[in-house]
Design a protein around this motif. Structure first.
Motif, PDB file in Angstrom:
ATOM      1  N   ALA A   1     -27.453  37.690  80.531  1.00  0.00           N
ATOM      2  CA  ALA A   1     -27.155  36.311  80.017  1.00  0.00           C
ATOM      3  C   ALA A   1     -28.255  35.799  78.961  1.00  0.00           C
ATOM      4  O   ALA A   1     -28.130  34.489  78.635  1.00  0.00           O
ATOM      5  CB  ALA A   1     -27.730  35.491  81.399  1.00  0.00           C
ATOM      6  N   GLN A   2     -28.792  36.689  78.125  1.00  0.00           N
ATOM      7  CA  GLN A   2     -29.194  36.287  77.126  1.00  0.00           C
ATOM      8  C   GLN A   2     -28.624  35.407  75.965  1.00  0.00           C
ATOM      9  O   GLN A   2     -29.297  34.594  75.169  1.00  0.00           O
ATOM     10  CB  GLN A   2     -30.236  37.604  76.594  1.00  0.00           C
ATOM     11  CG  GLN A   2     -31.457  37.906  77.182  1.00  0.00           C
ATOM     12  CD  GLN A   2     -32.165  38.954  76.861  1.00  0.00           C
ATOM     13  OE1 GLN A   2     -31.761  39.519  75.652  1.00  0.00           O
ATOM     14  NE2 GLN A   2     -33.161  39.379  77.489  1.00  0.00           N
ATOM     15  N   CYS A   3     -27.508  36.101  75.902  1.00  0.00           N
ATOM     16  CA  CYS A   3     -26.495  35.366  75.167  1.00  0.00           C
ATOM     17  C   CYS A   3     -25.620  34.239  75.748  1.00  0.00           C
ATOM     18  O   CYS A   3     -25.361  34.403  76.768  1.00  0.00           O
ATOM     19  CB  CYS A   3     -25.533  36.184  74.256  1.00  0.00           C
ATOM     20  SG  CYS A   3     -24.595  37.205  75.411  1.00  0.00           S
ATOM     21  N   HIS A   4     -25.369  33.186  74.595  1.00  0.00           N
ATOM     22  CA  HIS A   4     -24.650  32.187  75.408  1.00  0.00           C
ATOM     23  C   HIS A   4     -23.239  32.452  75.784  1.00  0.00           C
ATOM     24  O   HIS A   4     -22.592  31.718  76.711  1.00  0.00           O
ATOM     25  CB  HIS A   4     -24.541  31.054  74.278  1.00  0.00           C
ATOM     26  CG  HIS A   4     -23.696  31.495  73.123  1.00  0.00           C
ATOM     27  ND1 HIS A   4     -22.244  30.993  73.150  1.00  0.00           N
ATOM     28  CD2 HIS A   4     -23.812  32.078  72.202  1.00  0.00           C
ATOM     29  CE1 HIS A   4     -21.677  31.491  71.988  1.00  0.00           C
ATOM     30  NE2 HIS A   4     -22.667  32.226  71.277  1.00  0.00           N
TER      31      HIS A   4
ATOM     32  N   GLN B   1     -20.414  33.519  83.243  1.00  0.00           N
ATOM     33  CA  GLN B   1     -20.495  34.688  83.803  1.00  0.00           C
ATOM     34  C   GLN B   1     -21.604  35.070  84.926  1.00  0.00           C
ATOM     35  O   GLN B   1     -21.542  34.872  86.018  1.00  0.00           O
ATOM     36  CB  GLN B   1     -20.260  36.128  83.171  1.00  0.00           C
ATOM     37  CG  GLN B   1     -18.700  36.240  82.647  1.00  0.00           C
ATOM     38  CD  GLN B   1     -18.496  35.400  81.644  1.00  0.00           C
ATOM     39  OE1 GLN B   1     -19.157  34.812  80.792  1.00  0.00           O
ATOM     40  NE2 GLN B   1     -17.357  34.967  81.349  1.00  0.00           N
ATOM     41  N   TYR B   2     -22.791  34.616  84.167  1.00  0.00           N
ATOM     42  CA  TYR B   2     -24.058  34.702  84.787  1.00  0.00           C
ATOM     43  C   TYR B   2     -24.214  33.574  86.245  1.00  0.00           C
ATOM     44  O   TYR B   2     -24.514  33.856  87.152  1.00  0.00           O
ATOM     45  CB  TYR B   2     -25.345  34.592  83.874  1.00  0.00           C
ATOM     46  CG  TYR B   2     -26.501  34.806  84.646  1.00  0.00           C
ATOM     47  CD1 TYR B   2     -27.225  35.951  85.107  1.00  0.00           C
ATOM     48  CD2 TYR B   2     -27.377  33.603  84.864  1.00  0.00           C
ATOM     49  CE1 TYR B   2     -28.395  35.958  85.886  1.00  0.00           C
ATOM     50  CE2 TYR B   2     -28.540  33.646  85.511  1.00  0.00           C
ATOM     51  CZ  TYR B   2     -28.993  34.643  85.823  1.00  0.00           C
ATOM     52  OH  TYR B   2     -30.193  34.629  86.713  1.00  0.00           O
ATOM     53  N   ASP B   3     -23.772  32.209  85.719  1.00  0.00           N
ATOM     54  CA  ASP B   3     -23.876  31.451  86.557  1.00  0.00           C
ATOM     55  C   ASP B   3     -22.787  31.582  87.735  1.00  0.00           C
ATOM     56  O   ASP B   3     -23.103  31.394  88.825  1.00  0.00           O
ATOM     57  CB  ASP B   3     -23.447  29.934  85.925  1.00  0.00           C
ATOM     58  CG  ASP B   3     -24.666  29.383  84.943  1.00  0.00           C
ATOM     59  OD1 ASP B   3     -25.944  30.026  84.978  1.00  0.00           O
ATOM     60  OD2 ASP B   3     -24.221  28.681  84.096  1.00  0.00           O
TER      61      ASP B   3
ATOM     62  N   HIS C   1     -21.639  38.522  95.494  1.00  0.00           N
ATOM     63  CA  HIS C   1     -22.091  39.816  95.251  1.00  0.00           C
ATOM     64  C   HIS C   1     -23.677  39.549  94.606  1.00  0.00           C
ATOM     65  O   HIS C   1     -24.309  40.625  94.407  1.00  0.00           O
ATOM     66  CB  HIS C   1     -21.173  40.506  93.939  1.00  0.00           C
ATOM     67  CG  HIS C   1     -20.034  41.228  94.327  1.00  0.00           C
ATOM     68  ND1 HIS C   1     -19.050  40.601  94.981  1.00  0.00           N
ATOM     69  CD2 HIS C   1     -19.755  42.586  94.597  1.00  0.00           C
ATOM     70  CE1 HIS C   1     -18.100  41.426  95.312  1.00  0.00           C
ATOM     71  NE2 HIS C   1     -18.442  42.558  95.028  1.00  0.00           N
ATOM     72  N   LYS C   2     -24.158  38.422  94.568  1.00  0.00           N
ATOM     73  CA  LYS C   2     -25.545  38.093  93.975  1.00  0.00           C
ATOM     74  C   LYS C   2     -26.418  39.030  94.652  1.00  0.00           C
ATOM     75  O   LYS C   2     -27.344  39.667  93.758  1.00  0.00           O
ATOM     76  CB  LYS C   2     -25.566  36.838  94.163  1.00  0.00           C
ATOM     77  CG  LYS C   2     -27.094  36.348  93.782  1.00  0.00           C
ATOM     78  CD  LYS C   2     -27.704  34.960  94.021  1.00  0.00           C
ATOM     79  CE  LYS C   2     -28.821  34.820  93.578  1.00  0.00           C
ATOM     80  NZ  LYS C   2     -29.650  33.710  94.317  1.00  0.00           N
ATOM     81  N   ASN C   3     -26.369  39.241  96.100  1.00  0.00           N
ATOM     82  CA  ASN C   3     -27.342  39.731  96.807  1.00  0.00           C
ATOM     83  C   ASN C   3     -27.155  41.172  96.939  1.00  0.00           C
ATOM     84  O   ASN C   3     -28.158  41.990  97.499  1.00  0.00           O
ATOM     85  CB  ASN C   3     -27.685  39.164  98.281  1.00  0.00           C
ATOM     86  CG  ASN C   3     -28.272  37.636  98.120  1.00  0.00           C
ATOM     87  OD1 ASN C   3     -28.925  37.374  97.030  1.00  0.00           O
ATOM     88  ND2 ASN C   3     -27.645  36.690  98.710  1.00  0.00           N
ATOM     89  N   VAL C   4     -26.120  41.731  96.425  1.00  0.00           N
ATOM     90  CA  VAL C   4     -25.794  43.250  96.792  1.00  0.00           C
ATOM     91  C   VAL C   4     -25.465  43.675  95.439  1.00  0.00           C
ATOM     92  O   VAL C   4     -25.365  45.087  95.485  1.00  0.00           O
ATOM     93  CB  VAL C   4     -24.607  43.290  97.622  1.00  0.00           C
ATOM     94  CG1 VAL C   4     -25.009  42.827  99.117  1.00  0.00           C
ATOM     95  CG2 VAL C   4     -23.461  42.655  97.093  1.00  0.00           C
TER      96      VAL C   4
END
Length: 167
Positions: free
Chosen positions: A58-61, A66-68, A75-78
């Motif tokens: 997520a370092q690039c705009h 997608q990161y948000d 899938h965030k926790n897995v």
């Protein structure tokens, strides 16, 4: 007489090769390009891309959406980005894929032709499909062997495209 070491042979070769004006210009060009390359890699923090931290992606705009979406998704926790977007078959193909993607991202940003609405490339779509099948093998085996789907080339992300990046 003892054999000369590799370093001594390299120094002798460089002395012969770069002894004239053309050789010195070539050595200077190699030094400048190499130095700029090393500086660029260091400045970009490329070693961060060797790990699995999703904030790196997520370092690039371009990846903010997608990161948000991943933060809101199931899938965030897995799973991290690499769990879905890097091959699982071996470490060489994993890092070759990451290097190729990193090069393409850098090239597009450098040339200024990065689309606002990014799209997954066909190769990366195949990698993501393979990751679904890898992690969800028990479920997907049942579906693929079901009489209604036997022999079909099913696509997980055709129906479940918002799972990894909730929209």
């Amino acid at each position: 007489m003892a054999k000369r070491g590799c370093l001594h042979r390299l120094i002798a070769w460089c002395s012969r090769t770069f002894s004239d004006a053309l050789g010195l210009c070539a050595a200077a060009a190699i030094g400048i390009v190499g130095g700029l390359g090393i500086y660029t890699l260091g400045y970009s923090g490329f070693t961060n891309y060797l790990g699995n931290d999703p904030t790196t992606c997520a370092q690039c705009h371009a990846m903010t959406e997608q990161y948000d979406g991943w933060l809101r998704g199931s899938h965030k926790n897995v799973a991290t980005c690499n769990d879905c977007h890097a091959p699982h078959d071996n470490i060489i193909s994993k890092y070759a894929n990451k290097a190729e993607n990193g090069f393409m991202h850098s090239l597009k940003f450098t040339l200024g032709n990065y689309p606002e609405n990014i799209q997954i490339r066909p190769h990366n779509r195949q990698v993501t499909e393979a990751a679904c099948l890898y992690c969800h093998a028990d479920l997907t085996d049942q579906i693929r062997n079901d009489a209604n789907h036997r022999g079909e080339n099913l696509s997980c992300i055709k129906c479940h495209d918002g799972v990894g990046h909730k929209r």
